[in-house]
Design an enzyme around this catalytic site. Structure first.
Site, PDB file in Angstrom:
ATOM      1  N   HIS A  93      -7.583   0.619  -6.133  1.00 11.94           N
ATOM      2  CA  HIS A  93      -7.749  -0.250  -4.966  1.00 11.94           C
ATOM      3  C   HIS A  93      -8.449  -1.532  -5.472  1.00 11.94           C
ATOM      4  CE1 HIS A  93      -7.858  -1.522  -0.956  1.00 11.94           C
ATOM      5  NE2 HIS A  93      -8.718  -0.692  -0.408  1.00 11.94           N
ATOM      6  N   GLN A 120     -10.168  -4.223  -3.163  1.00 12.93           N
ATOM      7  CA  GLN A 120     -11.433  -3.713  -2.635  1.00 12.93           C
ATOM      8  C   GLN A 120     -12.556  -3.925  -3.654  1.00 12.93           C
ATOM      9  OE1 GLN A 120     -12.163  -1.816   0.450  1.00 12.93           O
ATOM     10  NE2 GLN A 120     -14.188  -2.365  -0.297  1.00 12.93           N
ATOM     11  N   ARG A 136       0.878  -1.187   0.000  1.00  9.20           N
ATOM     12  CA  ARG A 136       0.000   0.000   0.000  1.00  9.20           C
ATOM     13  C   ARG A 136       0.902   1.219   0.000  1.00  9.20           C
ATOM     14  NH1 ARG A 136      -5.314   1.283   3.618  1.00  9.20           N
ATOM     15  NH2 ARG A 136      -6.065  -0.242   2.097  1.00  9.20           N
ATOM     16  N   ARG A 180     -13.765  -8.956   1.995  1.00  9.51           N
ATOM     17  CA  ARG A 180     -12.361  -8.644   1.717  1.00  9.51           C
ATOM     18  C   ARG A 180     -11.494  -9.871   2.014  1.00  9.51           C
ATOM     19  NH1 ARG A 180     -10.339  -3.545   1.823  1.00  9.51           N
ATOM     20  NH2 ARG A 180      -8.687  -4.643   0.692  1.00  9.51           N
ATOM     21  N   ASP A 184     -17.308   6.635  -0.569  1.00  9.33           N
ATOM     22  CA  ASP A 184     -15.971   6.519   0.026  1.00  9.33           C
ATOM     23  C   ASP A 184     -15.690   7.863   0.708  1.00  9.33           C
ATOM     24  OD1 ASP A 184     -13.255   5.983   0.530  1.00  9.33           O
ATOM     25  OD2 ASP A 184     -12.624   6.234  -1.563  1.00  9.33           O
ATOM     26  N   CYS A 215     -16.585   1.421   1.368  1.00  7.27           N
ATOM     27  CA  CYS A 215     -15.359   0.612   1.557  1.00  7.27           C
ATOM     28  C   CYS A 215     -14.811   0.719   2.972  1.00  7.27           C
ATOM     29  CB  CYS A 215     -14.307   1.029   0.537  1.00  7.27           C
ATOM     30  SG  CYS A 215     -13.928   2.791   0.595  1.00  7.27           S
TER      31      CYS A 215
HETATM   32  N1   CP Z   1     -11.287  -0.361   2.774  1.00 12.58           N
HETATM   33  C1   CP Z   1     -10.003  -0.419   3.157  1.00 12.58           C
HETATM   34  O1   CP Z   1      -9.078  -0.620   2.353  1.00 12.58           O
HETATM   35  O2   CP Z   1      -9.828  -0.284   4.490  1.00 12.58           O
HETATM   36  P1   CP Z   1      -8.443  -0.109   5.238  1.00 12.58           P
HETATM   37  O3   CP Z   1      -7.892   1.227   4.840  1.00 12.58           O
HETATM   38  O4   CP Z   1      -8.771  -0.214   6.679  1.00 12.58           O
HETATM   39  O5   CP Z   1      -7.520  -1.213   4.776  1.00 12.58           O
HETATM   40  N1  NVA Z   2     -10.051   6.645  -1.036  1.00 13.25           N
HETATM   41  C1  NVA Z   2      -9.680   6.166   0.266  1.00 13.25           C
HETATM   42  C2  NVA Z   2      -9.907   4.695   0.381  1.00 13.25           C
HETATM   43  C3  NVA Z   2      -9.684   4.115   1.748  1.00 13.25           C
HETATM   44  C4  NVA Z   2      -9.855   2.635   1.767  1.00 13.25           C
HETATM   45  C5  NVA Z   2      -8.232   6.508   0.544  1.00 13.25           C
HETATM   46  O1  NVA Z   2      -7.410   6.386  -0.379  1.00 13.25           O
HETATM   47  O2  NVA Z   2      -7.921   6.907   1.663  1.00 13.25           O
END
Ligand code: CP
Ligand code: NVA
Length: 308
Positions: free
Chosen positions: A133, A136, A106, A295, A227, A267
């Site tokens: 993502h 997700q 990430r 997930r 989101d 999400c």
């Molecule tokens: N939805 C999601 O990716 O959650 P986290 O940021 O907690 O991993």
């Molecule tokens: N768009 C959000 C998604 C979190 C899972 C972010 O990037 O923070």
């Protein structure tokens, strides 16, 4: 019962790394993991997690998925490893891929994720970047399939920022043939390369619609998705974005325009009274926690396919 099939592409950096057939296959495998019809043991395999941003669901669902598959994970927190002190990605990737069998990363830039995959001898998974993502989105479509059985005639409306989550919903939606509508404030439309790619996959069937009008986008839709307004890394834009996203909250008034059997997805993490009201979040049409559960089943499916 379906068995995991090796993916043609070694990495999962983008939704575009899988074909439509592979995506349907992953959804089916995830369903089999969930119903406990599928038991796979990947003994001794190690997943390395490199998270430059916070995470609850992605990190833990990968950890539990790996443990259920009989493997283990190592969490390479950048602040306690040399990553945070600036060791080049190409060095970290070469070393970690000697120890681990797969890496889930990430980070901010998609190009950094690509750099990891270039130097890693093992598969690399996108655990969220600013652009996409994809893990997700697979769990989201699994949740939608549980509800509507097949994707024909499903309209998914995403209300919010056209960034990572929206981009992966668009691309996976195109692979699955789902009509996707995105409603965002002006200036927050999804990346044009993503839009063009999706239209190519849809074979220009006009199944992707981008608008600045939430009400029109929700009209008759089956899935209403949102989101956070300010993504990780955008903390300093929060005040400005809260203003610009006014009118893009999922509330009962907006939902009145959706199909009568519509469901709501998010999400997570969620900010009540910003992108969604508490009433809608906690309502009986919310499938948010089923979505979060999925997930884990999807990570199991994905890992089984990549580690075949
Ligand atoms: N939805 C999601 O990716 O959650 P986290 O940021 O907690 O991993
Ligand atoms: N768009 C959000 C998604 C979190 C899972 C972010 O990037 O923070």
């Amino acid at each position: 019962m379906l068995n995991p099939v090796k993916l043609a592409n070694k990495n999962f950096l983008s939704s575009l790394d899988i074909s439509s057939e592979e995506l349907f296959n992953i959804l089916e495998i995830a369903k089999n993991f969930k119903s406990k019809d599928l038991k796979i043991k990947l003994n001794d395999k190690v997943l390395g997690l490199i998270f430059d941003k916070s995470s609850t669901r992605t990190r833990v669902s990968f950890q539990v998925a790996m443990s259920r598959l009989g493997g283990t994970t190592v969490d390479l927190n950048p602040t306690t490893s040399q990553i945070g002190r600036g060791e080049p990605i190409r060095d970290t990737a070469r070393v970690l891929s000697k120890y681990c069998d797969v890496l889930a990363i990430r980070t901010f830039k998609q190009s950094d994720l690509e750099e990891y995959s270039k130097w890693s001898s093992k598969p690399v998974i996108n655990a969220l970047t600013d652009l996409e993502h994809p893990c997700q989105a697979i769990a989201d479509y699994m949740t939608i399939k549980e509800e509507f059985v097949d994707f024909r005639n499903v309209v998914l409306t995403f209300i919010g920022d056209g960034n990572n989550v929206a981009n992966s919903l668009i691309l996976c939606g195109a692979l699955l043939g789902v009509e996707v509508r995105i409603a965002c404030p002006k200036g927050y439309e999804p990346n044009s390369l993503i839009i063009n790619k999706a239209n190519e996959i849809y074979k220009n069937k006009n199944l992707l619609k981008i608008t600045n009008e939430p009400q029109a986008a929700v009209s008759g839709a089956n899935v209403i998705y949102t989101d956070v307004w300010s993504s990780m890394g955008e903390e300093n834009q929060k005040e400005q974005k809260d203003k610009e996203f006014k009118g893009f909250t999922i509330d009962s008034e907006l939902l009145a325009h959706a199909d009568k059997d519509a469901i709501v997805l998010h999400c997570l993490p969620a900010y009540r009274s910003k992108e969604i009201t508490d009433e809608v979040f906690e309502s009986k049409i919310s499938r948010i926690f089923e979505q979060a559960e999925n997930r884990m089943h999807v990570q199991q499916a994905l890992l089984s396919c990549l580690l075949q």
